[in-house]
Design a protein around this motif. Structure first.
Motif, short mmCIF file in Angstrom:
data_model
loop_
_atom_site.label_atom_id
_atom_site.label_comp_id
_atom_site.label_asym_id
_atom_site.label_seq_id
_atom_site.Cartn_x
_atom_site.Cartn_y
_atom_site.Cartn_z
N CYS A 174 0.84 -1.19 0.00
CA CYS A 174 0.00 0.00 0.00
C CYS A 174 0.88 1.25 0.00
O CYS A 174 2.08 1.18 0.24
CB CYS A 174 -0.99 -0.01 1.16
SG CYS A 174 -0.28 0.27 2.75
N LEU A 175 0.23 2.36 -0.31
CA LEU A 175 0.95 3.61 -0.54
C LEU A 175 0.91 4.46 0.72
O LEU A 175 -0.17 4.79 1.22
CB LEU A 175 0.24 4.34 -1.69
CG LEU A 175 0.91 5.57 -2.30
CD1 LEU A 175 2.24 5.19 -2.94
CD2 LEU A 175 -0.01 6.19 -3.34
N LEU A 176 2.08 4.81 1.23
CA LEU A 176 2.18 5.64 2.43
C LEU A 176 2.56 7.07 2.05
O LEU A 176 3.41 7.28 1.19
CB LEU A 176 3.25 5.09 3.38
CG LEU A 176 3.06 3.67 3.91
CD1 LEU A 176 4.25 3.30 4.79
CD2 LEU A 176 1.75 3.55 4.69
N LEU A 177 1.94 8.01 2.72
CA LEU A 177 2.26 9.42 2.50
C LEU A 177 2.63 10.03 3.84
O LEU A 177 1.84 9.98 4.79
CB LEU A 177 1.05 10.14 1.88
CG LEU A 177 1.21 11.62 1.55
CD1 LEU A 177 2.40 11.89 0.65
CD2 LEU A 177 -0.08 12.15 0.91
N ASP A 178 3.84 10.58 3.89
CA ASP A 178 4.36 11.19 5.12
C ASP A 178 3.87 12.64 5.15
O ASP A 178 4.38 13.49 4.43
CB ASP A 178 5.88 11.11 5.11
CG ASP A 178 6.51 11.64 6.38
OD1 ASP A 178 5.99 12.63 6.94
OD2 ASP A 178 7.54 11.08 6.80
N ARG A 225 -2.32 6.15 2.35
CA ARG A 225 -2.45 5.94 3.79
C ARG A 225 -1.49 6.93 4.44
O ARG A 225 -0.29 6.94 4.11
CB ARG A 225 -2.03 4.52 4.17
CG ARG A 225 -2.95 3.47 3.61
CD ARG A 225 -4.27 3.46 4.37
NE ARG A 225 -5.03 2.28 4.06
CZ ARG A 225 -5.76 1.61 4.95
NH1 ARG A 225 -5.84 2.03 6.21
NH2 ARG A 225 -6.44 0.55 4.60
N LEU A 226 -1.99 7.72 5.37
CA LEU A 226 -1.17 8.80 5.91
C LEU A 226 -0.33 8.40 7.11
O LEU A 226 -0.88 7.90 8.11
CB LEU A 226 -2.05 9.98 6.29
CG LEU A 226 -2.00 11.02 5.17
CD1 LEU A 226 -2.80 10.54 3.98
CD2 LEU A 226 -2.41 12.36 5.67
N LEU A 227 0.95 8.63 7.00
CA LEU A 227 1.80 8.64 8.19
C LEU A 227 1.53 9.98 8.83
O LEU A 227 1.82 11.02 8.24
CB LEU A 227 3.27 8.52 7.81
CG LEU A 227 3.69 7.16 7.28
CD1 LEU A 227 5.14 7.22 6.80
CD2 LEU A 227 3.57 6.10 8.37
N PRO A 228 0.94 10.02 10.01
CA PRO A 228 0.45 11.30 10.54
C PRO A 228 1.58 12.26 10.89
O PRO A 228 2.70 11.89 11.13
CB PRO A 228 -0.34 10.89 11.77
CG PRO A 228 0.13 9.53 12.12
CD PRO A 228 0.68 8.89 10.89
N ALA A 229 1.19 13.54 10.91
CA ALA A 229 2.17 14.60 11.15
C ALA A 229 2.57 14.68 12.61
O ALA A 229 3.61 15.19 12.94
CB ALA A 229 1.60 15.93 10.69
N GLY A 230 1.75 14.19 13.51
CA GLY A 230 2.09 14.25 14.92
C GLY A 230 1.12 13.43 15.72
O GLY A 230 0.11 12.96 15.19
N PRO A 231 1.41 13.28 17.02
CA PRO A 231 0.58 12.39 17.84
C PRO A 231 -0.90 12.75 17.85
O PRO A 231 -1.75 11.87 17.94
CB PRO A 231 1.20 12.53 19.23
CG PRO A 231 2.58 13.01 18.99
CD PRO A 231 2.53 13.84 17.75
N SER A 232 -1.21 14.05 17.73
CA SER A 232 -2.62 14.42 17.85
C SER A 232 -3.29 14.56 16.48
O SER A 232 -4.45 14.91 16.39
CB SER A 232 -2.73 15.75 18.59
OG SER A 232 -2.06 16.75 17.85
N ALA A 233 -2.55 14.32 15.40
CA ALA A 233 -3.11 14.51 14.06
C ALA A 233 -4.18 13.46 13.78
O ALA A 233 -4.12 12.33 14.26
CB ALA A 233 -2.00 14.41 13.02
#
Lengths: 392, 392
Positions: free
Chosen positions: A25-29, A373-381
């Motif tokens: 799958c495709l991950l986006l940072d 699929r998003l690698l989130p920007a931070g813990p609360s994202a």
């Protein structure tokens, strides 16, 4: 395999974690994406030029909303399908950046009827004639930009052929609206030295300026003077006279951009998550479930100084394994191996291990997938899956 | 441009004709498809071997229904998504032909719970161990085939390593079901002489037979002895002892298969419909709206005797223009030009003209599209759009 650079608790994506998501799958940072966009916008602001992001790479309204300078645009698109999709999401200022065919004018008018200022691109008298006739018939002056050729690579009127340029302008304005000129320095993708890239950026700018001056000198309007490619946008020093830059690949970046020198490995926001499904240590091969279907058949780095096969193999943090590339692919098999001549040792990746592949070409790799699929920007994202539009 | 080979009145596809369909789009010649399938089935019948069509190329239940020997299969698939899609459409006998990762066993069990006899493939003790443990935990004996290597190209246990083969069999049967052995002669794609292809077919067969005899000789069951690739299926003369052939690319065919010699140009059922959007006769270029997004980045013919760029350019009847190929592509631009050294003259294709492109690699080109538009088999045939499944 540890997850050093990301908070463990943020990795739950739609109920799945990076360890359990079905692969490939495709991950986006998201952090890198935001940084890349902020950097380009700041750069263009300093240059005093507008920004019309090209959405052909991302094909996602969620990415577009990060990149656009307003919720309604402006943007550049590469297909009518993209134009329809972005219109559905409230974007009202677009250039359809691929040469216009007469059969596409009816759907262009249908999109414009939704209060979208959609402009088309052309580079011939035949096209200008067809467009003007359509406009007269429809009773609407569709705006068009004349494509100008900076490097003899693909399309566009030569800036040194004022006769053709003016003939197109005359034909066009017999029914349509002349919106300006547009240049894309495609040959910049073959370069890798900063000096050469600066020269390519200057050539792209100058081709646009010469054409614009020819039009204005003959009494035609030329409100838009549009240039754009990621390499030239990165290396240009002076865009005086240019009204807007179109660029898009820089949002994600890829190994081809790294080879050019327009981005660094640490900028790359896109990767393909894959699982080890076989190994043959005696032959130095590790088989992963990302073949060309997940990575694309793109081999852009093959013509660069460093050929990275079908991509660089990284751990789950995105850290490349030394010299480990996807050396070959079949449809659903990738063959990870050390680059020829490498003295590195093959990492011992057990069956079921997960890796991330940095792709050659973000546009081509993203096109093989239906969503990010998003690698989130931070813990609360917020955790998210961002769909892509596709087709024509 | 006339439409000699097809009845004019049959060209209405979902309200659009081949002259008005939005381009680029994927055309499937139903007559050629049916002929290709009938030919392969007759050939395998003569050889006295079963047929388990590989659906990784077509990814369409409509195509599957033409190829399958019964409405419920058997078939071969390359992704879990394909397995789910074909299960949704009533197929109950499948091999998932790509090496199994432990994380994929849960979805495999979910598909099997729908009364689908889905078998997996593996080539290591680690995988056999994970599979057997999963089976014991689930209380079901999932069938598995051991992949055997015919040519050292990718995956599989060497047939000359009976120790490993038997160790896998022992581990596997501690919980799972040993269904048999499976071989794919991937190296056949690098050949182009009939004698060499016959040898490759014999090697593929012999690798499977040697492994099967090893298993049976040690008291293990081996009911399925499965081989398959389009080139070897075309050139094999004797499959005695083989129970089934998996092949799929032959249904559509492509220029790579023509270069190998396993198909002829007139067999090719798949093409991309495109429109001329620019031209530069002085530079010998015609620009079409089929770039790599529509054709794929596949360059399989580049390593063959005749490099056909990104595909051969044909008229609307599918007749190739002499020496005219898609020499280069960008995302939504194809550059049609004569092959280097050609003495043919560039056809005068006006803006708006339509052409058809025969692709290098049917699997890769079809994957760029969401559906097939059917060139109907005859005047009374139903007109249809056949969707494809995609993703993982």
């Amino acid at each position: 395999m540890t997850l050093r650079s990301l908070e463990q608790e943020t990795l739950v994506l739609n109920g799945a974690t990076i360890e359990t998501l079905r692969t490939p799958c495709l991950l986006l940072d998201q952090r890198r994406l935001s940084t890349n966009i902020a950097g380009m916008r700041a750069r263009l602001d300093r240059l005093g030029v507008g920004f019309r992001p090209h959405l052909k790479t991302a094909k996602s309204i969620d990415v577009a909303r990060l990149a656009m300078t307003s919720p309604s645009g402006p943007i550049t698109v590469s297909t009518l399908r993209e134009a329809e999709y972005f219109a559905d999401h409230g974007v009202t200022d677009m250039i359809y950046g691929v040469g216009m065919a007469p059969a596409k004018l009816e759907p262009v008018s249908a999109i414009r009827a939704r209060n979208v200022d959609l402009a088309v691109v052309l580079d011939s008298i035949e096209q200008a004639d067809a467009l003007a006739a359509h406009c007269r018939q429809q009773g609407e002056a569709i705006p068009a930009l004349i494509e100008v050729d900076a490097d003899g690579r693909r399309s566009g009127v030569s800036p040194t052929d004022p006769g053709l340029l003016l003939a197109i302008a005359r034909q066009l304005t017999s029914g349509a609206e002349l919106r300006g000129v547009l240049v894309h320095a495609g040959a910049s993708y073959d370069l890798n030295r900063p000096d050469d890239l600066m020269i390519a950026a200057d050539s792209e700018r100058d081709a646009a300026l010469v054409a614009a001056r020819t039009l204005v000198g003959a009494g035609f309007p030329c409100p838009v003077v549009s240039v754009g490619s990621t390499p030239t946008a990165r290396f240009t020093r002076d865009l005086d006279g240019i009204t807007e830059v179109r660029a898009g690949a820089f949002m994600f970046g890829d190994l081809c951009q790294v080879g050019i020198g327009s981005m660094a490995i640490d900028d790359l926001a896109l990767s393909v998550l894959a699982t080890v499904i076989g190994r043959n240590r005696s032959q130095g091969r590790t088989i992963i479930d990302a073949g060309w279907m997940a990575l694309s058949r793109d081999r852009s780095t093959a013509r660069q100084v460093v050929d990275l096969g079908y991509g660089m193999v990284c751990d789950l943090d995105g850290e490349p394994y030394a010299d480990l590339i996807v050396a070959d692919t079949n449809q659903e098999h990738g063959v990870a191996a050390l680059r020829a001549g490498s003295s590195a040792s093959l990492p011992d990746l057990a069956i079921g291990s997960r890796v991330r592949i940095l792709p050659n070409h973000a546009c081509a790799t993203a096109a093989q997938h239906q969503a990010y699929r998003l690698l989130p920007a931070g813990p609360s994202a917020a955790l998210a899956e961002w769909p892509r539009c596709s087709g024509w």
